[in-house]
Design a protein around this motif. Sequence first.
Motif, PDB file in Angstrom:
ATOM      1  N   ARG A 276       1.119  -0.709  -0.197  1.00  0.00           N
ATOM      2  CA  ARG A 276       0.002  -0.133  -0.075  1.00  0.00           C
ATOM      3  C   ARG A 276       0.669   1.100  -0.125  1.00  0.00           C
ATOM      4  O   ARG A 276       1.436   1.949   0.475  1.00  0.00           O
ATOM      5  N   VAL A 277       1.080   1.947  -1.191  1.00  0.00           N
ATOM      6  CA  VAL A 277       1.518   3.234  -1.464  1.00  0.00           C
ATOM      7  C   VAL A 277       0.691   4.704  -1.382  1.00  0.00           C
ATOM      8  O   VAL A 277      -0.207   4.584  -2.276  1.00  0.00           O
ATOM      9  N   ALA A 278       1.113   5.518  -0.339  1.00  0.00           N
ATOM     10  CA  ALA A 278       0.298   6.969  -1.540  1.00  0.00           C
ATOM     11  C   ALA A 278       1.524   8.099  -1.615  1.00  0.00           C
ATOM     12  O   ALA A 278       2.448   7.442  -1.247  1.00  0.00           O
ATOM     13  N   VAL A 279       1.222   8.309  -2.879  1.00  0.00           N
ATOM     14  CA  VAL A 279       1.762   9.329  -3.673  1.00  0.00           C
ATOM     15  C   VAL A 279       1.422  10.924  -3.290  1.00  0.00           C
ATOM     16  O   VAL A 279      -0.122  11.150  -3.645  1.00  0.00           O
ATOM     17  N   LEU A 280       2.190  11.927  -3.339  1.00  0.00           N
ATOM     18  CA  LEU A 280       1.099  13.052  -2.496  1.00  0.00           C
ATOM     19  C   LEU A 280       1.033  13.930  -3.892  1.00  0.00           C
ATOM     20  O   LEU A 280       2.772  14.347  -3.896  1.00  0.00           O
ATOM     21  N   GLY A 281       0.739  14.254  -3.955  1.00  0.00           N
ATOM     22  CA  GLY A 281       0.921  15.684  -5.265  1.00  0.00           C
ATOM     23  C   GLY A 281      -0.546  15.398  -6.727  1.00  0.00           C
ATOM     24  O   GLY A 281      -0.463  14.212  -6.100  1.00  0.00           O
ATOM     25  N   GLY A 282      -0.465  16.022  -7.511  1.00  0.00           N
ATOM     26  CA  GLY A 282      -0.470  16.484  -8.343  1.00  0.00           C
ATOM     27  C   GLY A 282       0.413  16.487  -9.832  1.00  0.00           C
ATOM     28  O   GLY A 282      -0.104  16.488 -11.045  1.00  0.00           O
ATOM     29  N   GLY A 283       1.514  16.501  -9.731  1.00  0.00           N
ATOM     30  CA  GLY A 283       2.361  16.901 -11.149  1.00  0.00           C
ATOM     31  C   GLY A 283       2.980  15.958 -11.397  1.00  0.00           C
ATOM     32  O   GLY A 283       2.558  14.163 -11.212  1.00  0.00           O
ATOM     33  N   ASN A 284       3.539  15.833 -12.110  1.00  0.00           N
ATOM     34  CA  ASN A 284       3.844  14.714 -13.279  1.00  0.00           C
ATOM     35  C   ASN A 284       5.287  14.139 -12.554  1.00  0.00           C
ATOM     36  O   ASN A 284       4.791  12.295 -13.039  1.00  0.00           O
ATOM     37  N   THR A 285       5.427  14.421 -11.378  1.00  0.00           N
ATOM     38  CA  THR A 285       6.261  14.170 -11.021  1.00  0.00           C
ATOM     39  C   THR A 285       5.401  13.180  -9.804  1.00  0.00           C
ATOM     40  O   THR A 285       5.775  11.676  -9.600  1.00  0.00           O
ATOM     41  N   ALA A 286       4.470  13.556  -9.443  1.00  0.00           N
ATOM     42  CA  ALA A 286       4.037  12.407  -8.211  1.00  0.00           C
ATOM     43  C   ALA A 286       2.743  11.255  -9.277  1.00  0.00           C
ATOM     44  O   ALA A 286       3.107  10.486  -8.642  1.00  0.00           O
ATOM     45  N   VAL A 287       3.057  11.806 -10.781  1.00  0.00           N
ATOM     46  CA  VAL A 287       2.565  10.648 -11.683  1.00  0.00           C
ATOM     47  C   VAL A 287       3.068   9.765 -11.934  1.00  0.00           C
ATOM     48  O   VAL A 287       3.079   8.431 -11.857  1.00  0.00           O
ATOM     49  N   ASP A 288       4.532   9.422 -12.045  1.00  0.00           N
ATOM     50  CA  ASP A 288       5.219   9.447 -12.550  1.00  0.00           C
ATOM     51  C   ASP A 288       5.776   8.188 -11.005  1.00  0.00           C
ATOM     52  O   ASP A 288       5.655   6.952 -11.306  1.00  0.00           O
ATOM     53  N   ALA A 289       5.871   8.354 -10.183  1.00  0.00           N
ATOM     54  CA  ALA A 289       6.241   7.860  -8.835  1.00  0.00           C
ATOM     55  C   ALA A 289       4.875   6.740  -8.560  1.00  0.00           C
ATOM     56  O   ALA A 289       5.246   5.394  -7.705  1.00  0.00           O
ATOM     57  N   ALA A 290       3.839   7.408  -8.460  1.00  0.00           N
ATOM     58  CA  ALA A 290       2.873   6.327  -8.520  1.00  0.00           C
ATOM     59  C   ALA A 290       2.632   4.552  -9.837  1.00  0.00           C
ATOM     60  O   ALA A 290       2.557   4.075  -8.820  1.00  0.00           O
ATOM     61  N   VAL A 291       3.021   5.671 -10.837  1.00  0.00           N
ATOM     62  CA  VAL A 291       3.431   4.273 -11.986  1.00  0.00           C
ATOM     63  C   VAL A 291       4.004   3.316 -11.544  1.00  0.00           C
ATOM     64  O   VAL A 291       4.158   2.441 -11.750  1.00  0.00           O
ATOM     65  N   GLU A 292       5.337   4.085 -11.276  1.00  0.00           N
ATOM     66  CA  GLU A 292       6.115   3.260 -10.659  1.00  0.00           C
ATOM     67  C   GLU A 292       6.187   2.173  -9.616  1.00  0.00           C
ATOM     68  O   GLU A 292       6.430   1.000  -9.653  1.00  0.00           O
ATOM     69  N   ALA A 293       5.235   2.613  -8.972  1.00  0.00           N
ATOM     70  CA  ALA A 293       4.789   1.953  -7.176  1.00  0.00           C
ATOM     71  C   ALA A 293       4.040   0.662  -7.916  1.00  0.00           C
ATOM     72  O   ALA A 293       3.975   0.028  -8.010  1.00  0.00           O
TER      73      ALA A 293
END
Length: 896
Positions: A710-727
Amino acid sequence: MPMASPDPANDVRTASAHEEFHFHSLAEVQARLDELGLSLPFSDDMSVLLAPGEIGGLCTPNRLCVHPMEGCDATSNGAPAELTVRRYCRFAAGGSGLLWLEATAVVPEARANPRQLWLHEETVGEFARMREMLLAAAAESLGAEHRPVTILQLTHSGRYSKPRGLPEPITTHHSAPLDPRHDLPADYPLIRDEELDRLQDRFVAAARLAKQAGYDGVDIKATHRYLINELLASYTREDSKYGGSFENRTRFLLEVVGRIKSEVPGLLVGSRLNVYDALPYPYGFGMASDGSMEPDLAEPIELIRRLHEAGLDIINLGYGNPYYNPHVERPFDTPVAGGYIPSEHPLANIATMVEIAQEIHEAAPAMPLVATGLSWLRQFFPAVAAAMLAQGWCQFAGVGRLALACPDFARDLMEHGELIPTKLCIACSSCTQIMRDGGRTGCVVRDHEIYAPIYQAGRFRDPDYVREIAATCRNCAAPTCQEGCPAGVDVPGFVTAIADGDDRRGYEILREANVLPEICAYVCPAEVQCEGACVQQYIGDGPVPIQALQRYVCERARREGWTGLRIPEQSSGSRVAVIGAGPAGLGCAIRLLELGHQVTIIDTGHEPGGAPRDVIPADRLGLEPLRAELTSILDDVPADRLQWRLGTALSESYTVDDVLAEGFAAVFLGVGLGQSAELSGAQRPESGVVSAVEFLKRMKTDPDAQVPGRVAVLGGGNTAVDAAVEAVRAGARDVYLVYRRSFAEMPAWPRERDAALAAGVHFLILTQPLDYLADDAGDLSGMMVASTVLGEPDGSGRRRPQVVAGTERVLEVDLVVEALGERAGDDLAVWAPGLSFNDDGTVQVDPQSRQSARREVFAGGDIIHGAATVVEAVADGMQAATGIDSFLRVGLAEPR
């Protein structure tokens, strides 16, 4: 437009014409065979296919075989990569009893492409891992008792060697039909006998490694006009123990087989052996000596008998040459781009292969055979295969393209007694087209989520296709696409040059405004930049694919050697220090070199590339294209013009003052921001919370990195999206992207946002992260969040989120990734004294020259205007270089 067959006068064995598959019943197939005067055997008893088989004392669960088909998806050093392992795990889970793994080079120069498998000491562990995984997949799918036999094909690609992506042919004889296709002169050097002697050793060594990796056997590939197959047809090779007579031409294969049986005991040895080359004598093996296209199997049969005596365990029958006459073994409905339409019916090709298999079996019944060439028959292939097995003409039935389309064809046959037509190969040649275009191959139709994007990208490596697409540009007098490009690239200019066939001019136009165009072709958000501003999207079928055209011309420029810098012969005498080897620093350095200055690049990393190298996910920017462009541009720059100081950081003990004291006339700061923002007011636990930059670096440097469920990524920019997809890709079961505003306010680019949705990321919009929760050990156990509503717009122009009282709740997660933005490092003012700063900590500069409050210091990229795109950073660096050049040349600083 498809062209005619390679040599219509020679390749027609039957009075028939090409026809696409249109059959709905076996009766229709039989009726067409009768019309053509052809014969194929059929049986409705599938039990013979599903019965256990035997090879060299090893039992196979059934008689169905997956043929060796190159995926072109290994790592650069030849190890199986993610798609390679995926393919063989799917085959194994699909139930086939014999897995004949694809061509694996025995020496690096033998690779047919830079991503072909290559077995050596450094990769043997990965080969072993792949075998373990495919056997586990088979057991999980069909039970522990289902254990397929694995044979690894060993190869030397010979005249089709392309280890670095361009042809590097290694030939055994001069071929009148084939040499002109490779532009080989009559005196092109042939591989020497001594080299072939040494190559025998490499095959034996590779077989030893295959056994070490756990494979049941190896295949000594002698098919499809690769090196050993070409040796078999080396009638015209003179003064060589490997050419001329039958004994000499077969020597290499026979000796390698004998040596492996002797030196690597306990290993099965097979051969994918061409028995009918469909090339006229004296250039084809198994051919009539009158120069016709009729087979003469006397030599193949004698060779098979001798191979049996040498201990060979099995032969996988091969026919033709997929580069020259692919229809001979692989009948198709549609050819590859620029391919030909055969002059004979696919059923004629299949009937020929069945007839040859029958004749070989009757002449050499002791040798087990794998039948080939049945995929075009689709759902009717098992009927022909079962009949061939029942009559003893072969002991296994193999399919290649059909298995790519439907890896579980064997299991379907077990469970349903038949194949499902909508899951099967449609003979469209797209899997071959991907290979021709330099991509990783698979079934574009049935495995489209993986391979359709690869296929579509690959089409942009075909110059004819690319020019056709480029010609859709309207060449607008007032180009809005150019306005949409932060670098101001003359988009109509470079696209029109490509359409006109002048790729070099197209690349030069790109380079005028963007000195790193290939990297930008990978990472630019074109849909909101140049392509988003293209008028063709409103009046045509969509915008001109500018980004794909840019990537095409940049890749070609690199291959052709057009990317090197044109540096003035006379140096200006001025030395400039560039701090930071990211896009801004590199853009500045490259332009300064072109202007004649001496440059020293100083960076904390151990190779150039900056943030794109470290944090942009590999599926958008791999290390290979990044390094390739930088190498092609900078490697030939003389040492007296460009020096590197990598692994060097500016600090309180090494400042800009120290740099200038070394004699540099100017300094450019392109260091980026570098300090991640943290959740304001939160109590950070001892573990379980990381910055997005740290997380993305780990994901990129360690492809096998694991994340909790279970992972939470905080933010709504491109870096946040990248981190979420990588997770998600790293195995997280639930990934939450927690964003305090609405979907409409989310700053991430639409394409990246949509990719996250498709990946299964949970978007928790209108949700404010408040604080972290930790267990008794100090580890993260969850986070407190609350709902928000949107109020009036704030300074960013977006509506301000307001927490709704009483909505606080706990989100249970195991890892939180903070992607809340970046800011300049706290020590920037310490090691760069004398600068003026904006309220957000960025450096104040002149908007035109990029000169700071300190006249010798210039700056660009994120450090002057906050996080932005790569192309903006490159453009900043180039603009600063122009400012530095003016500063130096008008006498504001004396050369030092």
